[in-house]
Design a protein around this motif. Structure first.
Motif, PDB file in Angstrom:
ATOM      1  N   THR A 142       0.757  -2.696   6.808  1.00 37.56           N
ATOM      2  CA  THR A 142       1.754  -2.557   5.969  1.00 37.56           C
ATOM      3  C   THR A 142       3.115  -1.745   6.749  1.00 37.56           C
ATOM      4  OG1 THR A 142       0.811  -0.507   4.901  1.00 37.56           O
ATOM      5  CG2 THR A 142       0.618  -2.568   3.530  1.00 37.56           C
ATOM      6  N   ILE A 143       4.510  -1.860   6.172  1.00 31.76           N
ATOM      7  CA  ILE A 143       5.134  -1.185   6.868  1.00 31.76           C
ATOM      8  C   ILE A 143       4.957   0.308   6.767  1.00 31.76           C
ATOM      9  CG2 ILE A 143       7.772  -0.640   6.934  1.00 31.76           C
ATOM     10  CD1 ILE A 143       8.151  -3.671   5.731  1.00 31.76           C
ATOM     11  N   GLU A 144       4.907   0.938   5.390  1.00 34.27           N
ATOM     12  CA  GLU A 144       4.359   2.212   5.574  1.00 34.27           C
ATOM     13  C   GLU A 144       2.878   2.543   5.942  1.00 34.27           C
ATOM     14  OE1 GLU A 144       6.625   4.735   4.708  1.00 34.27           O
ATOM     15  OE2 GLU A 144       8.478   3.603   4.143  1.00 34.27           O
ATOM     16  N   PHE A 145       2.446   3.743   6.301  1.00 30.49           N
ATOM     17  CA  PHE A 145       1.066   4.059   6.440  1.00 30.49           C
ATOM     18  C   PHE A 145       0.369   4.255   5.048  1.00 30.49           C
ATOM     19  CE2 PHE A 145       0.583   5.156  11.197  1.00 30.49           C
ATOM     20  CZ  PHE A 145       1.700   4.441  11.290  1.00 30.49           C
TER      21      PHE A 145
END
Lengths: 310, 310
Positions: free
Chosen positions: B306-309
């Protein structure tokens, strides 16, 4: 350094003098250092040498077979010890890097000590090189094979350590390896830490987690073999991260890829790998390892980082 | 999408119809989505809108002052709520990503609910966009501002949610923002998650750890401002790694740098940043943050990451 040929001559004489007619065991991890030390001692003492490969379950894919076969092909007496269960038992539940190193080191010495007793030897050869000595003395590294340098009495383990390479840096070791006629796969191979994949599994070292990092290591090594870099490997994080597999949100593993340029491991530079190659590594790792959702690339030099993570 | 002007006209009419002469609170995180939603509602209800900025202690450097000043300059009634202690208390001891999201979300709604009661409003505006709705329905994201879509009754929090942007993707939101005359720093700014830096501190969220990732974020944003990428940020790992600072071996923090290209956040590509720039980011982060010994660069696309963790 003096020329490899002269170095070998002097070292062989010194080993003969130290060891005499006694039997010697050489700790063989498969790395260029321990293999070169082993071949050097074999040149000095021949049949009196027993090379010992301890299969700790923490080696790269195919490594145990490769190391044992290589030694035997060269006519070196070789014992292979299956200690996988012992090592995983020793590492169980340990998450701190120093505790893991200590557990590995203790198990390593105990296992060797046991073999040394069985074989009735007093001498054990190790592939310590100058960079290990320098960094251990400076407190940068806690090296499992330089006990004498840091003042720990090796007699508590029941044997005496012989370290014929401790005045050489890595390029010198490779010269000696070539001169001794070691196979190219050994003389030119990348450094690999003594505690092996246990340093590349952040957090607890379990057989399952070692399997993941072993496969990722294989992919990184395949994809970066043409770069001519000093050290190329994969690290499995203890941290997890979100990702998407088969359209579903999952909470999966993170792998870091580390590729560095270095002369002697004392300093190192992160390699500027072409992005096409780098993205392909990430693609392969996340496709071939079902639990991995994210790949990172280490962009830090040594210093301020070290080459390995632990 | 229909043209921004027409969209605004329709949305303003709908908001007027829904809200009538009632007072409305708009949850303003400072991101383009919530700011655009706020300006849109302000256009519809004027003085009846109260914009609320909750200072959760998890915002970027200088962000609380910037958001509040921007709103007030535009003539919007604005309340700034200092809830830093409350949020850190709610996050204390929580290390699991979903638990952290839930703690943030609960605290967010409770804080807003309290203000809504004080202000005697029944309506609260949120900047939910289409990508959030799609991913929440698909189970990829647990979004704190799309409760209605996933069937949770918002009445338990004491108010009703108005989401005027939920049919738009990010580029459409930016068009609306420009048409509404929002400052360029807002209309063109990078996405920033609702739970803010708490998603970028893996493991426990403490004021000290947020301070580290905030500074690293500032460095990444400064160094990558010229790239025109979709989202650029830093993540602080819970894992630690060995490094060398002032000649001594230390066990320090790891920061990952994430820079992605994307249209709508539904898919994203890792950016091939020039190595000179990338290595300079690593150098600045490890020099300017004393506890950080290692910088990683995220080389994974979305999917599989995903973009964020978190």
């Amino acid at each position: 350094m003096v020329k490899a040929k002269e170095f070998i001559e002097t070292a062989v004489n010194e080993i003969k003098e130290t060891v005499g007619k006694n039997k010697v065991i050489s700790a063989c991890s498969g790395g260029v250092d321990s293999m070169t030390a082993t071949y050097l001692v074999h040149k000095a003492v021949g049949e009196n040498l027993i090379a010992v490969f301890i299969d700790d379950g923490l080696r790269r894919e195919g490594e145990p077979e490769f190391v044992v076969q290589t030694l035997r092909k060269s006519g070196i007496n070789t014992r292979s010890i299956d200690a996988k269960k012992d090592f995983f038992q020793a590492l169980k539940g340990k998450t701190d890097a120093e505790e893991k190193r200590k557990a590995f080191r203790d198990k390593f010495y105990k296992t060797f000590g046991k073999v040394a007793k069985e074989e009735k030897v007093r001498f054990i050869v190790q592939g310590t090189i100058k960079a290990d000595v320098i960094e251990t003395v400076q407190g940068i590294k806690s090296q499992h094979n330089v006990l004498q340098q840091i003042g720990i009495n090796p007699e508590i383990y029941g044997y005496q350590i012989v370290e014929p390479l401790k005045e050489l840096f890595k390029p010198g070791v490779r010269e000696v390896a070539r001169e001794l006629g070691l196979p190219k796969e050994i003389s030119e191979r990348m450094p690999f830490p003594g505690p092996a994949l246990s340093l590349r599994v952040l957090g607890e070292v379990t057989p399952e987690r070692v399997t993941i990092v072993r496969k990722a290591t294989e992919i990184v090594e395949e994809e970066t073999a043409d770069l001519g870099t000093f050290q190329n490997f994969a690290v499995l994080h203890n941290d997890k991260a979100t990702g998407i597999k088969n359209g579903n949100r999952v909470y999966g593993n993170i792998i870091t890829v580390r590729v560095v340029i270095s002369e002697d491991a004392v300093t190192a530079k992160a390699k500027d790998i072409k992005y096409e190659k780098l993205f392909n590594i990430a693609k392969r790792i996340t496709e071939e390892l079902p639990t991995v959702v994210r790949c990172l690339y280490d962009i830090t030099d040594k210093p301020p980082a070290t080459i390995e993570f632990e």
